[in-house]
Scaffold this motif. Structure first.
Motif, PDB file in Angstrom:
ATOM      1  N   ARG A 191       0.932  -1.185  -0.075  1.00  0.00           N
ATOM      2  CA  ARG A 191      -0.049   0.004  -0.170  1.00  0.00           C
ATOM      3  C   ARG A 191       0.961   1.120   0.008  1.00  0.00           C
ATOM      4  NH1 ARG A 191      -4.792  -1.815   4.137  1.00  0.00           N
ATOM      5  NH2 ARG A 191      -5.682   0.222   3.410  1.00  0.00           N
TER       6      ARG A 191
ATOM      7  N   VAL B 230       0.575   5.384   0.568  1.00  0.00           N
ATOM      8  CA  VAL B 230       0.100   6.434   1.285  1.00  0.00           C
ATOM      9  C   VAL B 230       0.848   7.817   1.162  1.00  0.00           C
ATOM     10  CG1 VAL B 230      -1.327   5.129   2.696  1.00  0.00           C
ATOM     11  CG2 VAL B 230       0.989   6.082   3.546  1.00  0.00           C
TER      12      VAL B 230
ATOM     13  N   ASN C  50      -4.246  13.251   5.574  1.00  0.00           N
ATOM     14  CA  ASN C  50      -4.268  11.884   5.447  1.00  0.00           C
ATOM     15  C   ASN C  50      -4.326  10.911   6.413  1.00  0.00           C
ATOM     16  OD1 ASN C  50      -4.730  12.515   2.743  1.00  0.00           O
ATOM     17  ND2 ASN C  50      -2.567  12.514   2.081  1.00  0.00           N
TER      18      ASN C  50
ATOM     19  N   GLU D 132      -6.401   7.830   6.945  1.00  0.00           N
ATOM     20  CA  GLU D 132      -6.081   6.697   5.870  1.00  0.00           C
ATOM     21  C   GLU D 132      -4.839   5.998   6.329  1.00  0.00           C
ATOM     22  OE1 GLU D 132      -4.440   6.365   1.239  1.00  0.00           O
ATOM     23  OE2 GLU D 132      -5.096   8.468   2.108  1.00  0.00           O
TER      24      GLU D 132
ATOM     25  N   ALA E   2      -4.492   2.164   7.490  1.00  0.00           N
ATOM     26  CA  ALA E   2      -3.841   1.149   6.496  1.00  0.00           C
ATOM     27  C   ALA E   2      -2.826   0.600   7.500  1.00  0.00           C
ATOM     28  CB  ALA E   2      -2.965   1.831   5.342  1.00  0.00           C
TER      29      ALA E   2
END
Length: 536
Positions: A484, A486, A492, A495, A499
């Motif tokens: 992933r 980011v 953010n 998020e 994650a």
């Protein structure tokens, strides 16, 4: 022609003037400026000298061996702990020998200004049975690098040049050549039997290199830079190695009353040392780093003298030397010094304001509040500062690439969660193999590759894996659904935290890549863009 140069820059200029064809290095303080100087030097650009950064010190040493194999001159640069990384090809380079000259620069960091330890690279030279040069001034550094390339080709051996932080990062006026030597032509003189280290070939080469040692020592005895200075008072003799010679001279600006032996070439010139130990009642060994020379003298040639130095407490056992501690060892009165001001507040290093690593640690810390026994394994880079306030976010930092393998080992022991945090440049330097181990065993770890698109800690050099990390991780076997990316920004945060939590809960290998450009390189790139636009 005279130039005002750092020690690093004097070495770089000398290498270019010696007919250099390639510099191979991984950035590491205090060696970085050597390669940067060559990268920007007009002569290097004109001659198309190879000057790209390498992924790590091992690849640098091996590439230099390849250039030497083809008859050209190559320079390898690293800090002292980088010599550990390239130890395999470095030691074996004595067995292969050289065709074109190879000089390996090891920049030691006594007092650990930017390092994990104080190791002394002279041990590696003795271990590998290679000649070691240790300049005492910037002018000697310039002259010695030229001599080292010639000597490497004459003796068919790499030469190790050892410098320290103070030599690397101090300036002096250096007299340089008006014209540089031409580069070596490509040649095919390498003897295959020397370069193919099957045991039958290696045994023959080992016997030859071992038999060379007396010859190398004889050359050190005759070297102009291993200098003897007479003194009338034989109650004390001084053996001063490399830059430490300057500290002795600062103590005696007019004339030293005692004999001095300045050592800048190894193997240790034993006959000169014996002359000192037989002549003097006491001998003070002044050397930056470990007591390499002091131990050798104590072991085989103390003569009639009492040997003093770091081992006896006459000089500090650890840290950099200074004129003050040398004055104390010589029983000279201390010079007047100013006391530090009590009103000055200490400024420990900290992550830059706006740094993406800050957002990564903030998110990680919040998530790990739910896991009281979590362990975070850190790595070498500016993100190591996450150990300090206000984050207190990592529990280990040992060597380049250790985060992933230590997290895997902890997981093997039953630790959960085990989180590794590693920078982009460090990941390609020596983290990829650890990730492959983890994938092959489906270790229950979460790896965070904090990607700021540069090698930030050493000044913003190119990072070998930029824009390749997802492909590398997939190639090593990380599943797409657990790989992933980011963007570490405050907006953010939900998020990023989601994650991290989801991948901690996954029972296997997962990789999270927070990616945002380093603030320092961003500012430089922005300035460069504005300057370019202004010229248009």
């Amino acid at each position: 022609m005279k130039k005002l140069l750092l020690g690093d820059e004097a070495i770089a200029q000398g290498a270019l003037d010696a007919g250099l064809s390639g510099v191979y290095a991984y950035p590491g303080t205090p060696s970085t400026e050597i390669t940067e100087y060559i990268q920007n030097a007009p002569l290097a650009i004109q001659r198309d000298v190879h000057r790209k950064w390498c992924t790590n010190e091992k690849t640098a040493m091996e590439a230099a061996l390849g250039m030497s194999y083809m008859g050209k001159r190559a320079l390898v640069c690293m800090k002292h702990v980088g010599l550990n990384v390239c130890a395999d090809p470095f030691v074996n380079a004595a067995m292969t020998g050289t065709n074109g000259g190879i000089v390996v620069i090891a920049a030691d960091d006594p007092s650990m200004h930017s390092s994990q330890d104080e190791q002394d690279s002279r041990f590696y030279g003795k271990f590998a049975m290679l000649p070691v040069f240790e300049p005492s001034s910037q002018q000697e550094a310039y002259n010695m690098i030229i001599e080292a390339f010639d000597y490497s080709e004459k003796e068919k051996l790499p030469v190790l040049m050892r410098i320290t932080t103070r030599m690397a990062h101090s300036r002096a006026v250096v007299e340089v050549k008006e014209e540089a030597r031409e580069q070596n032509p490509l040649n095919y003189d390498s003897v295959a039997a020397n370069w193919v280290l099957l045991p039958v070939n290696a045994r023959r080469r080992n016997n030859y290199v071992t038999s060379q040692q007396q010859h190398l020592e004889d050359d050190a005895e005759k070297a102009d830079t291993n200098e003897w200075f007479d003194g009338d008072d034989h109650s004390l003799g001084i053996i001063a190695c490399g830059i430490a010679y300057n500290y002795v001279r600062e103590c005696y600006p007019e004339k030293c009353p005692f004999p001095i032996l300045k050592v800048t070439r190894y193997p240790l010139p034993k006959n000169l040392v014996r002359r000192m130990t037989e002549m003097c009642d006491n001998v003070l060994v002044v050397e930056e780093g470990q007591p390499v020379v002091e131990e050798q003298i104590n072991g085989v040639m103390p003569g009639n003298a009492v040997i003093k130095g770091r081992l006896t407490g006459d000089l500090p056992r650890t840290g950099e030397l200074s004129p003050d501690c040398v004055r104390a060892a010589l029983r000279l009165p201390q010079q007047e010094a100013h006391e530090p001001c009590d009103d000055v507040v200490g400024r420990p290093p900290a992550l830059c304001k706006g740094c993406g690593h800050r957002d990564v640690y903030a998110a990680l810390n919040e998530v790990l509040l739910e896991y009281p026994n979590a362990r975070v394994f850190g790595d070498i880079g500016c993100y190591t500062l996450g150990f300090l306030p206000p984050f207190h976010a990592i529990h280990s930092c040992v060597d380049m690439g250790a985060s992933i393998t230590m997290a895997k080992g902890a997981a093997d022991a039953g630790q959960w969660p085990a989180v590794a945090i590693i920078g982009d440049s460090t990941f390609t330097h020596s983290g990829m193999t650890g990730l492959l181990d983890a994938v092959n065993e489906n270790a229950n770890i979460t790896v965070i590759i904090s990607d700021n698109l540069t090698t930030a800690m050493t000044g913003g050099q190119d990072s070998a894996g930029t824009n390749k990390f997802e492909a590398i991780c997939r190639g090593l076997g990380v599943a797409d659904e657990h790989l992933r990316v980011v963007v570490p920004l405050p907006k953010n945060m939900p998020e990023i935290k989601a994650a991290i939590k989801e991948e901690i809960e996954y029972k296997g290998v997962s990789v999270i890549i927070p990616r945002r450009e380093c603030m320092q390189t961003y500012q430089r790139h922005l300035k460069q863009k504005k300057n370019k636009e202004a010229k248009q």
